[in-house]
Design a protein around this motif. Structure first.
Motif, PDB file in Angstrom:
ATOM      1  N   ARG A 164       2.217   7.634  -9.508  1.00 59.09           N
ATOM      2  CA  ARG A 164       2.565   8.911 -10.146  1.00 59.09           C
ATOM      3  C   ARG A 164       1.802  10.084  -9.527  1.00 59.09           C
ATOM      4  N   ASP A 165       0.583   9.838  -9.096  1.00 60.15           N
ATOM      5  CA  ASP A 165      -0.223  10.859  -8.414  1.00 60.15           C
ATOM      6  C   ASP A 165      -0.818  10.198  -7.174  1.00 60.15           C
ATOM      7  N   PRO A 166       0.017   9.952  -6.156  1.00 57.04           N
ATOM      8  CA  PRO A 166      -0.368   9.065  -5.052  1.00 57.04           C
ATOM      9  C   PRO A 166      -1.543   9.560  -4.207  1.00 57.04           C
ATOM     10  N   ASN A 167      -2.383   8.598  -3.872  1.00 58.24           N
ATOM     11  CA  ASN A 167      -3.444   8.807  -2.880  1.00 58.24           C
ATOM     12  C   ASN A 167      -3.279   7.689  -1.853  1.00 58.24           C
ATOM     13  N   PRO A 168      -2.263   7.795  -0.991  1.00 58.62           N
ATOM     14  CA  PRO A 168      -1.931   6.683  -0.087  1.00 58.62           C
ATOM     15  C   PRO A 168      -2.965   6.493   1.012  1.00 58.62           C
ATOM     16  N   ALA A 169      -2.894   5.335   1.655  1.00 56.10           N
ATOM     17  CA  ALA A 169      -3.740   5.082   2.826  1.00 56.10           C
ATOM     18  C   ALA A 169      -3.399   6.100   3.898  1.00 56.10           C
ATOM     19  N   SER A 170      -4.409   6.601   4.582  1.00 57.05           N
ATOM     20  CA  SER A 170      -4.181   7.665   5.559  1.00 57.05           C
ATOM     21  C   SER A 170      -3.341   7.202   6.731  1.00 57.05           C
ATOM     22  N   ILE A 171      -3.320   5.886   6.999  1.00 60.03           N
ATOM     23  CA  ILE A 171      -2.558   5.400   8.157  1.00 60.03           C
ATOM     24  C   ILE A 171      -1.131   5.003   7.790  1.00 60.03           C
ATOM     25  N   CYS A 172      -0.817   4.954   6.473  1.00 64.87           N
ATOM     26  CA  CYS A 172       0.543   4.565   6.072  1.00 64.87           C
ATOM     27  C   CYS A 172       0.813   5.079   4.658  1.00 64.87           C
ATOM     28  N   GLU A 173       1.699   6.050   4.533  1.00 67.39           N
ATOM     29  CA  GLU A 173       1.971   6.667   3.239  1.00 67.39           C
ATOM     30  C   GLU A 173       2.702   5.732   2.276  1.00 67.39           C
ATOM     31  N   SER A 174       3.309   4.660   2.794  1.00 65.20           N
ATOM     32  CA  SER A 174       4.017   3.727   1.914  1.00 65.20           C
ATOM     33  C   SER A 174       3.059   2.795   1.178  1.00 65.20           C
ATOM     34  N   ASN A 175       1.787   2.789   1.558  1.00 65.14           N
ATOM     35  CA  ASN A 175       0.771   1.974   0.890  1.00 65.14           C
ATOM     36  C   ASN A 175      -0.015   2.857  -0.066  1.00 65.14           C
ATOM     37  N   THR A 176       0.416   2.882  -1.326  1.00 66.16           N
ATOM     38  CA  THR A 176      -0.263   3.684  -2.344  1.00 66.16           C
ATOM     39  C   THR A 176      -1.303   2.866  -3.109  1.00 66.16           C
ATOM     40  N   HIS A 177      -1.401   1.607  -2.786  1.00 68.17           N
ATOM     41  CA  HIS A 177      -2.355   0.659  -3.388  1.00 68.17           C
ATOM     42  C   HIS A 177      -2.555  -0.438  -2.337  1.00 68.17           C
ATOM     43  N   PRO A 178      -3.743  -1.035  -2.245  1.00 67.91           N
ATOM     44  CA  PRO A 178      -3.946  -2.087  -1.236  1.00 67.91           C
ATOM     45  C   PRO A 178      -2.924  -3.213  -1.290  1.00 67.91           C
ATOM     46  N   HIS A 179      -2.343  -3.460  -2.477  1.00 68.75           N
ATOM     47  CA  HIS A 179      -1.379  -4.545  -2.633  1.00 68.75           C
ATOM     48  C   HIS A 179       0.035  -4.027  -2.915  1.00 68.75           C
ATOM     49  N   LEU A 180       0.319  -2.801  -2.510  1.00 68.22           N
ATOM     50  CA  LEU A 180       1.644  -2.208  -2.674  1.00 68.22           C
ATOM     51  C   LEU A 180       2.166  -1.711  -1.333  1.00 68.22           C
ATOM     52  N   GLN A 181       3.458  -1.941  -1.112  1.00 65.29           N
ATOM     53  CA  GLN A 181       4.123  -1.375   0.064  1.00 65.29           C
ATOM     54  C   GLN A 181       5.558  -1.032  -0.326  1.00 65.29           C
ATOM     55  N   ASP A 182       5.919   0.228  -0.124  1.00 60.33           N
ATOM     56  CA  ASP A 182       7.253   0.702  -0.497  1.00 60.33           C
ATOM     57  C   ASP A 182       7.573   0.378  -1.958  1.00 60.33           C
ATOM     58  N   ASP A 183       6.596   0.589  -2.844  1.00 59.34           N
ATOM     59  CA  ASP A 183       6.748   0.397  -4.298  1.00 59.34           C
ATOM     60  C   ASP A 183       6.939  -1.064  -4.684  1.00 59.34           C
ATOM     61  N   ARG A 184       6.696  -2.008  -3.744  1.00 59.38           N
ATOM     62  CA  ARG A 184       6.813  -3.435  -4.039  1.00 59.38           C
ATOM     63  C   ARG A 184       5.417  -4.048  -4.079  1.00 59.38           C
ATOM     64  N   LEU A 185       5.151  -4.833  -5.121  1.00 54.68           N
ATOM     65  CA  LEU A 185       3.832  -5.394  -5.353  1.00 54.68           C
ATOM     66  C   LEU A 185       3.689  -6.759  -4.691  1.00 54.68           C
ATOM     67  N   CYS A 186       2.572  -6.945  -3.981  1.00 53.67           N
ATOM     68  CA  CYS A 186       2.204  -8.278  -3.501  1.00 53.67           C
ATOM     69  C   CYS A 186       1.534  -8.987  -4.675  1.00 53.67           C
ATOM     70  N   GLU A 187       2.237  -9.928  -5.288  1.00 53.68           N
ATOM     71  CA  GLU A 187       1.795 -10.500  -6.562  1.00 53.68           C
ATOM     72  C   GLU A 187       0.647 -11.489  -6.413  1.00 53.68           C
ATOM     73  N   GLY A 188       0.516 -12.095  -5.225  1.00 53.56           N
ATOM     74  CA  GLY A 188      -0.584 -13.029  -5.007  1.00 53.56           C
ATOM     75  C   GLY A 188      -0.563 -14.174  -5.997  1.00 53.56           C
ATOM     76  N   ASP A 189      -1.732 -14.455  -6.594  1.00 56.18           N
ATOM     77  CA  ASP A 189      -1.840 -15.553  -7.563  1.00 56.18           C
ATOM     78  C   ASP A 189      -1.078 -15.276  -8.855  1.00 56.18           C
ATOM     79  N   GLY A 190      -0.656 -14.030  -9.061  1.00 56.96           N
ATOM     80  CA  GLY A 190       0.081 -13.702 -10.280  1.00 56.96           C
ATOM     81  C   GLY A 190       1.572 -13.940 -10.187  1.00 56.96           C
ATOM     82  N   HIS A 191       2.049 -14.444  -9.020  1.00 55.78           N
ATOM     83  CA  HIS A 191       3.488 -14.622  -8.809  1.00 55.78           C
ATOM     84  C   HIS A 191       4.121 -15.518  -9.880  1.00 55.78           C
TER      85      HIS A 191
END
Length: 350
Positions: A164-191
């Motif tokens: 909602r108030d993005p602070n993306p990685a400076s090298i890739c704007e699609s990464n707004t969270h270490p485990h997010l890319q293009d609004d899709r979550l890497c669920e990891g162990d929570g899958h």
């Protein structure tokens, strides 16, 4: 709208959303197709085992090696089928455990207390909540909207996580969270937990699990690590470097790591590899400002290799050879002949 009427409308929206979610989960069309273990694969493995034992007993080494490779391929195929089967079993809803419409309704009602902001959009078939500000290792990532699209339940893309108030990685704007890319979550162990919650209609649990993942950080599985969050990408090698420790090309102004940063052999300005140009004569590399076009061939030449007339050594030598050739081909006159002989040996015409 009066408060009582507004409450009734909100309750009606929740109940209709709960009914629609329950219908999607209980519908046979939305259940994953059953996966079976191919019995032919099991039979093939058994036959290969027997043949390999026979080959080893008779010391047929070449045949044993080939059979071993075939056995590996068959076992790998069995492992893939077993993994797919296990995934389907874990995600397949048990209808006796699927929440009722009332339980789904209660779950939607409970979201208000946990998240504060809850939006139900029956027209688009979505339920969304907004998290509090997410801070990981001192890096503020802002709040996130978790949006569930109930019409896509059963698919891996049935929800999005939007900054909602993005602070993306400076090298890739699609990464707004270490485990997010293009609004899709890497669920990891929570899958598995997410799939089970959605397949059973535990909508409240789904949103809570996703929020927990947003509050967690695993550098080993991050799209971009927090150490590199404020970093920049080196133009030449592609590595991520700390912004404060990066060099900048004085020509194209790209970022460079210390290993890739080079300089002009004359003025010493920092340059990337693409902005260093060789001198035609000495082959040392310079910035554009320290090179001059040869007036003869037009090639770039450094000041040390440039001769009078703004020419490189090759063009100057060529010019001198041409001038020497003109002089040697000039017609010889009587005056030239007299001067070419020694004094006292001049030839007098008859």
């Amino acid at each position: 709208m009066r408060p009582a009427a507004k409450r009734r409308r909100t309750m009606t929206e929740r109940y209709r959303a709960a009914t629609a979610i329950h219908a999607m989960i209980a519908s046979p069309q939305n259940r994953p197709e059953s996966v079976s273990i191919d019995p032919q694969v099991l039979d093939r493995i058994a036959r290969l085992e027997q043949r390999k034992q026979t080959a080893e007993r008779l010391h047929w080494q070449s045949a044993a090696v080939q059979l071993d490779q075939h056995l590996i391929q068959s076992v790998r195929a069995l492992a893939n089928q077993a993994t797919l089967k296990l995934d389907r079993l874990e995600s397949e809803p048990n209808l006796s455990q699927v929440n009722s419409v009332r339980e789904i309704f209660d779950g939607l009602t409970g979201l208000k207390a946990d998240f504060g902001v809850v939006n139900i959009d029956r027209k688009n078939g979505t339920v969304s909540v907004v998290t509090e500000e997410i801070v990981l290792d001192g890096v503020s990532l802002g709040p996130f909207e978790i949006q569930l699209q109930w019409r896509h339940l059963g698919n891996s893309s049935c929800y999005s996580v939007i900054a909602r108030d993005p602070n993306p990685a400076s090298i890739c704007e699609s990464n707004t969270h270490p485990h997010l890319q293009d609004d899709r979550l890497c669920e990891g162990d929570g899958h598995s937990a997410i799939k089970r919650a959605l397949s059973e209609g535990r909508v409240h649990d789904f949103f809570v699990i996703v929020r927990q993942i947003l509050h967690s950080y695993n550098p080993a599985s991050a799209y971009v690590t927090l150490d590199d969050w404020e970093g920049v990408e080196c133009r030449d090698c592609g590595s991520t470097i700390n912004k404060d420790g990066a060099s900048e090309c004085s020509d194209c102004h790209c970022d460079l790591c210390n290993e890739c940063s080079t300089s002009c052999d004359d003025c010493g300005e920092s340059l990337c590899d693409d902005c260093r140009h060789p001198c035609k004569s000495c082959e040392n590399k310079y910035c554009r400002c320290c090179l001059t076009r040869c007036s003869g061939c037009g090639e770039s030449v450094c000041q040390d290799c440039l001769n009078k007339g703004e020419q490189c050594d090759d063009c100057l030598e060529k010019k001198e050879q041409e001038e020497a050739g003109v002089e040697s081909s000039a017609p010889v006159t009587d005056e030239d002949t007299v001067h070419s002989l020694r004094v006292g040996e001049a030839i007098v015409s008859a």
